[in-house]
Design a protein around this motif. Structure first.
Motif, mmCIF file in Angstrom:
data_model
loop_
_atom_site.group_PDB
_atom_site.id
_atom_site.type_symbol
_atom_site.label_atom_id
_atom_site.label_comp_id
_atom_site.label_asym_id
_atom_site.label_seq_id
_atom_site.Cartn_x
_atom_site.Cartn_y
_atom_site.Cartn_z
ATOM 1 N N PRO A 183 -3.392 -4.885 -4.086
ATOM 2 C CA PRO A 183 -3.389 -5.620 -2.821
ATOM 3 C C PRO A 183 -2.241 -5.164 -1.931
ATOM 4 N N LEU A 184 -2.412 -5.358 -0.647
ATOM 5 C CA LEU A 184 -1.398 -4.934 0.303
ATOM 6 C C LEU A 184 -0.169 -5.819 0.195
ATOM 7 N N GLY A 185 0.963 -5.227 0.434
ATOM 8 C CA GLY A 185 2.211 -5.971 0.435
ATOM 9 C C GLY A 185 3.063 -5.757 -0.780
ATOM 10 N N LEU A 186 2.514 -5.145 -1.834
ATOM 11 C CA LEU A 186 3.315 -4.888 -3.026
ATOM 12 C C LEU A 186 4.276 -3.730 -2.813
ATOM 13 N N GLY A 187 3.839 -2.732 -2.037
ATOM 14 C CA GLY A 187 4.729 -1.638 -1.661
ATOM 15 C C GLY A 187 4.896 -0.575 -2.727
ATOM 16 N N GLY A 188 4.793 0.703 -2.292
ATOM 17 C CA GLY A 188 5.125 1.825 -3.161
ATOM 18 C C GLY A 188 4.026 2.293 -4.073
ATOM 19 N N LEU A 189 2.929 1.578 -4.215
ATOM 20 C CA LEU A 189 1.866 1.999 -5.116
ATOM 21 C C LEU A 189 0.843 2.837 -4.351
ATOM 22 N N PRO A 190 0.282 3.872 -4.994
ATOM 23 C CA PRO A 190 -0.613 4.791 -4.271
ATOM 24 C C PRO A 190 -2.022 4.215 -4.122
ATOM 25 N N PHE A 191 -2.738 4.780 -3.173
ATOM 26 C CA PHE A 191 -4.144 4.452 -2.957
ATOM 27 C C PHE A 191 -4.954 5.740 -3.055
ATOM 28 N N GLU A 192 -6.169 5.623 -3.551
ATOM 29 C CA GLU A 192 -7.028 6.785 -3.723
ATOM 30 C C GLU A 192 -8.303 6.601 -2.912
ATOM 31 N N SER A 193 -8.781 7.737 -2.348
ATOM 32 C CA SER A 193 -10.023 7.726 -1.586
ATOM 33 C C SER A 193 -11.137 8.323 -2.419
#
Length: 782
Positions: A559-569
């Motif tokens: 979820p948004l707001g945790l910060g620093g974790l990557p996202f994958e498409s």
């Protein structure tokens, strides 16, 4: 124990008759005493005095004396002498001997009967086995105002036609006749039966009695009837009912934050126990969630009837209503009062020093008017209702504000991009939670592409709506930069994290940015490719043209707001006429069903849709998954995809050679001519192609690609292998270059840069050709 014994004497006062009871009482057998003098057997053992002389032959009471028993002990008896005859040979006297204890008991019994009849404050009624009244005591006559001769032989239902048994357990008979017959038949006593009825002495006031019943039998076990003992408990019963009414008010009034429902709770609570009819009228601004207005007698406020409840027994009769004068006086004085004209009780709904409306309680004839204790009870009930109504009014105002804010923040109309059919639904949560933070959007992007986004903000109310608007605006701004979905979510995550920690603990407004989920997808109608990424959101569902529905296998980001974790498409190719469903968890999750069950149901409904219009599909999905108002707000976005026709797209590759610029211009003009573009449009496109291809060859390097797209105008895209973005600047008067990109910006509707894994693409959108060239092409511009 022997009650009485009899002895027969002749004229000589000799014993000639000795009963069995006498033998049991004195212990002498008849053979031992017959023929002997009565004084020998019945003499007083203390004084020695025998039976007195017959004298004048009248009956005599010899009083209480001790008589010796055969075993030597003294038996105290009451002796009485009664004449029989005075013949010479016949019986002359009858002696009656009664044991003193039995005599004393008889006296007590007679005193008890007299006390029950005359002095007992309880009422006592004797019934025969058919439940008809046989006898009543004096207390019953006084309380009911009817003597025995008027009620003897009658049934209770005929004496008290309005009477009713207040059954608490539902198992006992519902009338007195049934109770009497049950006790007479079974012999089981019934205790604390409540009976309510007016009496002939007080026809306008209902009394309540607690009654107990037991069976009456002779010594031979023959049932003679049933005895009823009762006590008037009207005051205690009324006090108990009032306390119970107040107790129920705590749990029944204000169960919701709906103003009309709260007013209706009061009306339903007090009818018919407290009044035959109850109405609630509220000031008109209160219904809209506004503060009550200030008013004076010259301009009385407008009251709206929001609740009315009438007991069915009183509905057929005439129930008086409070007069306008009484209602107006109650509003002015802000205290409850009884209308002298009709007997109605009017009480103001006052909360925090402000009158919100009026509550009116009416009793039809022949009920008694409201007393002081009942007025105090009404005031307490109305006061509690007023607080709940005021809370509902404040919620209504906040809910309306939040709903208005959310409607302004959500897109009122969505664009209709080429290659997509769009349908959408949003359902706010029911009940006090109200509007929430779910949102959706369709964002046109460069190159005829389109961005699809759906998201959810934890919480409800104005805070969630405001956070939703802020996040949605941020998504739109980041989407305009032509960022990939994973990069967009990464930047959005940073923004949400900063916002979520920027509020201090002492701030009155609690920011709700933490707990935001989002799904962002980019669809390219030219290639039918869709690139998507999600941040803690439920994945979308893809439905093929043949009806196969499945959840897209999309990497789950945090979820948004945790910060620093990557996202994958994930990059998938969507089938022609396929349908993509983006939604929030409120659509598929509830307290009754797990989210997996909801997703399966969604897939089943979507697979049945076939080629149905998307609007119908939306309605079908909402009806299947949310047949009632949802517990959480829900959003649904459906997109049916199509590829752009091949004749609307043209692509060329060029070497990194300055000589390729002329060829690029020639090919573009030829394509425009085939599309039917006029000279003005061809001139603008030719200039744009020349400038962009030149810059790509000069600064970007191979591979160089030119693409023209005919979609609501003309789209010109030039791609190269460089990652340096051009910058628009104004050239000085003496500069020989630097005006190309400026001219492109002036001639096109908009332009921009998007980056790809192999380089960048400069894109422009050319509006339909103007009637005149823009001022940038005038002589003064050169």
């Amino acid at each position: 124990m022997v009650n009485s014994a009899t002895v027969v004497l002749d004229d000589g006062m000799r014993l000639i008759g000795w009963s069995r009871e006498a033998e049991e009482l004195f212990g002498h057998r008849p053979l031992d005493v017959l023929g002997r003098s009565a004084d020998e057997i019945l003499a007083d053992t203390e004084t020695g005095v025998g039976l007195c002389s017959p004298g004048d032959g009248r009956a005599k009471d010899l009083g209480i004396r001790p008589v010796r028993h055969r075993d030597g002990r003294s038996v105290y008896v009451a002796l009485a002498l009664s004449p029989l005859s005075h013949g010479a040979a016949g019986a002359a006297w009858l002696v009656t001997a009664t044991d003193v204890e039995v005599l004393h008991q008889r006296s007590l019994d007679r005193a008890l009967l007299v006390g029950i009849y005359r002095e007992l404050p309880f009422y006592v009624v004797l019934y025969d086995t058919t439940a008809r009244v046989q006898w009543i005591n004096t207390a019953t006559e006084k309380q009911f105002g009817m003597p025995l001769r008027e009620v003897a032989g009658r049934l209770v239902k005929d004496i008290f036609p309005q009477g009713e048994v207040l059954s608490e357990d539902g198992r006992q008979p519902t009338d007195i006749e049934g109770i009497v017959e049950h006790v007479a038949r079974t012999g089981e006593p019934m205790i604390d039966v409540r009976f309510r009825s007016p009496t002939p002495l007080e026809p306008h006031r209902e009394h309540v009695w607690t009654c107990s019943y037991f069976r009456l039998q002779e010594e031979g076990q023959r049932t003679m009837g049933v005895c009823e003992v009762g006590l008037d408990i009207t005051d205690r019963y009324v006090a108990r009912q009032r306390l119970a009414l107040l107790s129920r008010a705590s749990g029944s009034i204000g169960r919701t934050l709906d103003i009309r429902r709260t007013a209706g709770d009061l009306a339903e609570l007090v009818v018919p126990e407290f009044a035959d009819t109850a109405t609630v009228d509220l000031l008109e601004p209160v219904l809209r969630g506004e503060d009550p207005p200030r008013w004076d007698s010259s301009a009385p406020p407008i009251l709206r009837r929001v609740a009315e409840h009438t007991h069915r027994a009183a509905a057929s009769g005439t129930v008086p209503a409070a007069s306008d004068a009484a209602r107006l006086h109650c509003l002015t004085a802000t205290e409850p009062l009884t209308d002298p004209a009709t007997g109605a009780l009017v009480a103001p709904l006052k909360a925090r020093g402000t009158v919100l409306g009026l509550a009116t309680f009416v009793r039809s004839e022949p009920h008694a008017p409201f007393d002081s204790e009942e007025i105090a009870l009404a005031e307490e009930l109305v006061s509690r209702t007023a607080v709940c109504v005021d809370n509902a009014r404040r919620y209504t105002r906040e809910h309306a504000t939040a709903l208005m804010l959310q409607r302004d923040l959500l897109p009122r109309t969505l664009p209709r991009p080429a290659g997509l059919e769009i349908a959408h639904r949003y359902l706010p949560a029911a009940g006090p939670v109200g509007v929430g933070g779910d949102w959706y959007d369709v964002i046109p992007l460069s190159g005829a592409r389109v961005g699809l986004v759906v998201g959810d903000v934890a919480g409800h109310g104005m805070g969630a709506a405001a956070t939703m608007g802020r996040v949605r605006t941020t998504v739109a701004a980041l989407a305009a930069l032509d960022l990939s979905p994973d990069e967009l979510l990464a930047r959005l995550d940073d923004q949400v994290a900063r916002t979520g920690t920027s509020e201090s603990a002492g701030d009155a407004y609690e920011d709700q940015a933490l707990g935001v989920t989002c799904l962002y997808a980019i669809y390219d109608p030219v290639s039918r490719h869709c690139v998507m990424a999600r941040a803690g959101h439920v994945p979308p569902v893809l439905v093929t043209a043949d009806g196969h529905a499945e959840v897209v296998d999309l990497p789950a980001g945090p979820p948004l707001g945790l910060g620093g974790l990557p996202f994958e498409s994930a990059d998938i190719e969507l089938p022609e006429d396929g349908m993509l469903a983006l939604f929030t968890d409120g659509l598929v999750e509830s307290r009754q069903e797990d989210i997996d069950v909801g997703i399966r149901t969604l897939c089943e409904r979507l697979s049945r849709s076939g080629n149905s219009p998307l609007e119908e599909t939306c309605d079908d999905v909402i009806h299947a998954l949310l047949p009632q108002s949802p517990e959480d707000d829900a959003a649904l976005l459906l997109a049916r995809v199509h590829a752009l026709a091949q004749n609307l797209v043209e692509t060329w590759d060029f070497p990194a050679d300055p000589g390729a610029v002329a060829r690029a211009r020639s090919l573009a003009c030829t394509r425009l001519a085939a599309w039917g573009a006029d000279e003005a449009a061809s001139f603008i496109v030719e200039l744009v192609v020349s400038e962009l291809v030149t810059n790509a060859i000069k600064y970007g390097g191979s591979p160089v690609r030119l693409r023209l797209i005919r979609e609501r105008g003309l789209i010109v895209e030039v791609s190269d292998g460089g990652h340096t973005s051009p910058h628009l600047r104004r050239a000085a008067t003496e500069d020989e270059g630097g005006r190309g990109l400026f001219l492109v910006a002036q001639l096109t509707r908009r332009w921009g840069t998007r980056y790809t894994p192999t380089g960048k693409t400069i894109w422009t959108e050319v509006s339909p050709p103007p009637t005149e060239l823009p001022s940038a092409l005038s002589a003064e511009a050169f």
